[in-house]
Design a protein around this motif. Sequence first.
Motif, mmCIF file in Angstrom:
data_model
loop_
_atom_site.group_PDB
_atom_site.id
_atom_site.type_symbol
_atom_site.label_atom_id
_atom_site.label_comp_id
_atom_site.label_asym_id
_atom_site.label_seq_id
_atom_site.Cartn_x
_atom_site.Cartn_y
_atom_site.Cartn_z
ATOM 1 N N PHE A 37 48.815 31.249 41.067
ATOM 2 C CA PHE A 37 47.666 32.372 42.532
ATOM 3 C C PHE A 37 49.373 33.525 41.133
ATOM 4 N N GLN A 39 50.382 37.536 41.989
ATOM 5 C CA GLN A 39 50.833 38.728 43.241
ATOM 6 C C GLN A 39 51.542 40.002 42.119
ATOM 7 N N ASN A 43 50.203 43.134 47.178
ATOM 8 C CA ASN A 43 49.146 43.075 47.900
ATOM 9 C C ASN A 43 49.494 41.262 47.761
ATOM 10 N N GLN A 44 48.466 40.596 48.502
ATOM 11 C CA GLN A 44 48.146 39.546 48.884
ATOM 12 C C GLN A 44 48.591 39.186 47.453
ATOM 13 N N ARG A 45 49.196 37.335 47.990
ATOM 14 C CA ARG A 45 48.598 36.174 46.765
ATOM 15 C C ARG A 45 46.884 36.087 46.460
ATOM 16 N N GLU A 46 46.480 35.690 44.976
ATOM 17 C CA GLU A 46 45.417 35.900 44.311
ATOM 18 C C GLU A 46 45.047 34.144 44.009
ATOM 19 N N TRP A 47 44.219 33.803 44.586
ATOM 20 C CA TRP A 47 44.042 32.210 43.595
ATOM 21 C C TRP A 47 43.178 32.657 42.311
ATOM 22 N N ILE A 48 44.062 32.114 41.237
ATOM 23 C CA ILE A 48 43.353 32.735 40.162
ATOM 24 C C ILE A 48 42.904 31.128 39.645
ATOM 25 N N THR A 63 36.478 36.287 39.624
ATOM 26 C CA THR A 63 37.632 37.115 38.236
ATOM 27 C C THR A 63 37.831 36.332 37.387
#
Length: 129
Positions: A37, A39, A43-48, A63
């Motif tokens: 993830f 961050q 902002n919220q944590r973004e799964w990658i 993305t």
Amino acid sequence: QMQLMETGGGSVQAGGSLRLSCTYSQHRCETTLIGWFRQTPGNQREWIAAISTDTEIPYYPETVKGRFVVSQDAAKRTVYLQMNSLKPEDAAIYHCAARPCFSWDRIGYPPGSGDFTYWGQGTQVTVAS
């Protein structure tokens, strides 16, 4: 209980590459999902990315698909995140996380930060334009 530790963060020029590592401690469950993830402030944590430790099947959101590659060295209990063609918007704190004894039936796809039980401290990635 699992411990995870990220290494490999740093500063890179836009268009460059960086490889992050996540070393995890052993768990009784062979089927563990290791996720990455990122961050940024506010902002919220973004799964990658994510990888299953037993099947080594990788998973990505659209993305980053094609730029980021997740892999594992099971003998070292280490998961890698190879990040290519980095952009300034990729700058963030990158965390790895673990969900032991996982199945997609239990957590749903795509995974969110709440689906993971154990977290590393994070490593900073800076991308200069």
